[in-house]
Design a protein around this motif. Structure first.
Motif, PDB file in Angstrom:
ATOM      1  N   SER A 108     -24.380  -0.439 114.788  1.00 54.11           N
ATOM      2  CA  SER A 108     -24.919  -1.488 113.915  1.00 54.11           C
ATOM      3  C   SER A 108     -25.641  -2.569 114.713  1.00 54.11           C
ATOM      4  O   SER A 108     -26.677  -3.082 114.277  1.00 54.11           O
ATOM      5  CB  SER A 108     -23.793  -2.121 113.092  1.00 54.11           C
TER       6      SER A 108
ATOM      7  N   ASN B 188     -31.439   3.095 109.314  1.00 53.72           N
ATOM      8  CA  ASN B 188     -31.923   3.570 110.618  1.00 53.72           C
ATOM      9  C   ASN B 188     -30.794   4.106 111.501  1.00 53.72           C
ATOM     10  O   ASN B 188     -31.015   4.408 112.679  1.00 53.72           O
ATOM     11  CB  ASN B 188     -32.710   2.480 111.359  1.00 53.72           C
ATOM     12  N   ILE B 189     -29.578   4.249 110.931  1.00 52.71           N
ATOM     13  CA  ILE B 189     -28.481   4.932 111.646  1.00 52.71           C
ATOM     14  C   ILE B 189     -28.294   6.312 111.027  1.00 52.71           C
ATOM     15  O   ILE B 189     -28.084   6.432 109.823  1.00 52.71           O
ATOM     16  CB  ILE B 189     -27.153   4.150 111.558  1.00 52.71           C
TER      17      ILE B 189
ATOM     18  N   ALA C  69     -28.926  -1.072 115.524  1.00 51.54           N
ATOM     19  CA  ALA C  69     -29.751  -0.994 114.319  1.00 51.54           C
ATOM     20  C   ALA C  69     -30.249  -2.375 113.905  1.00 51.54           C
ATOM     21  O   ALA C  69     -31.400  -2.531 113.477  1.00 51.54           O
ATOM     22  CB  ALA C  69     -28.967  -0.341 113.190  1.00 51.54           C
TER      23      ALA C  69
ATOM     24  N   ARG D  49     -33.783   2.912 116.179  1.00 53.64           N
ATOM     25  CA  ARG D  49     -33.431   4.077 115.360  1.00 53.64           C
ATOM     26  C   ARG D  49     -32.281   4.763 116.081  1.00 53.64           C
ATOM     27  O   ARG D  49     -32.444   5.238 117.200  1.00 53.64           O
ATOM     28  CB  ARG D  49     -34.632   5.019 115.237  1.00 53.64           C
ATOM     29  N   VAL D  50     -31.126   4.800 115.447  1.00 55.44           N
ATOM     30  CA  VAL D  50     -29.896   5.222 116.120  1.00 55.44           C
ATOM     31  C   VAL D  50     -29.442   6.589 115.619  1.00 55.44           C
ATOM     32  O   VAL D  50     -29.276   6.796 114.415  1.00 55.44           O
ATOM     33  CB  VAL D  50     -28.775   4.181 115.905  1.00 55.44           C
TER      34      VAL D  50
ATOM     35  N   TYR E 284     -28.427  -0.479 106.953  1.00 60.26           N
ATOM     36  CA  TYR E 284     -28.918   0.162 108.180  1.00 60.26           C
ATOM     37  C   TYR E 284     -29.244   1.640 107.940  1.00 60.26           C
ATOM     38  O   TYR E 284     -28.559   2.530 108.463  1.00 60.26           O
ATOM     39  CB  TYR E 284     -27.881   0.036 109.299  1.00 60.26           C
TER      40      TYR E 284
END
Length: 218
Positions: free
Chosen positions: A99, A132-133, A102, A107-108, A130
């Motif tokens: 987190s 992008n996780i 992110a 971008r995880v 998020y």
């Protein structure tokens, strides 16, 4: 059903935590802002609510811990995160470290080997915040070759050695931050993969992590 609230008291405690991290040598403003913005008490059992912002690790089940904020900040600062960096994280745990990455715009792609934790994280409280996780269940030593190469790789467990498959998945010029086993403590290393494939290694402070294990559990 647990009700999640982020009160003025929680926000005040986060400000105190950020000041402590600054005193301990964390200088990256983006890292400090991420820690200030993320309600760490959401990632812990409600029993820990009053002490969630102390600078220490807490158990999260399956013999795993949520790392102390200083460790999270330290590793993240070494990674030199830039917005839109593609980051592979080995050891999802509580999702707190992911987190932070992110929140900083990375971008995880995060791997968890403990099936129970992976299943719990499907209902991660900040999942909509998020997107992008991306979560994966698997063996951290194998990485995610399908999604490689990565700009940055972070390992959040004590590695017995530097995993060669993860080096292969790191792009030229990319950084890996990894605590490598030295008995009871681990030396934090930052590895830069050079254009010719050689590795440049920098050694930093000692930390204590749970061990990085092969395979999947569950």
């Amino acid at each position: 059903m647990r009700e999640f609230k982020d009160t003025y008291r929680h926000k005040g405690l986060r400000m105190q935590l950020v000041k402590l991290l600054q005193q301990k040598g964390i200088t990256d403003e983006n890292v400090l802002d991420a820690i200030k913005n993320i309600p760490r008490h959401f990632f812990l059992d409600s029993a820990f609510d009053k002490i969630a912002y102390e600078d220490r690790a807490f158990p999260i089940g399956e013999d795993q811990t949520i790392s102390q904020p200083y460790t999270v900040a330290y590793q993240t600062q070494l990674l030199q995160i830039k917005r839109s960096d593609k980051v592979l994280e080995i050891g999802t745990g509580s999702v707190y470290q992911a987190s932070v990455l992110a929140e900083m715009g990375a971008r995880v792609f995060t791997i968890e080997r403990q099936k129970k934790l992976f299943e719990l994280n499907k209902n991660f409280i900040l999942k909509s915040k998020y997107p992008n996780i991306k979560f994966f269940y698997g063996d951290g030593f194998e990485g995610l070759p399908t999604f490689a190469p990565f700009d940055k790789i972070i390992i959040t467990a004590a590695a017995p050695f530097i995993p060669p498959k993860l080096i292969q998945q790191l792009k030229d010029g990319g950084l890996m931050v990894i605590p490598v086993d030295e008995g009871n403590n681990q030396r934090m290393l930052r590895i830069t993969k050079m254009a010719d494939g050689s590795l440049q290694e920098e050694a930093f402070d000692l930390f204590s992590f749970v061990p990085m294990l092969t395979g999947r559990n569950g």
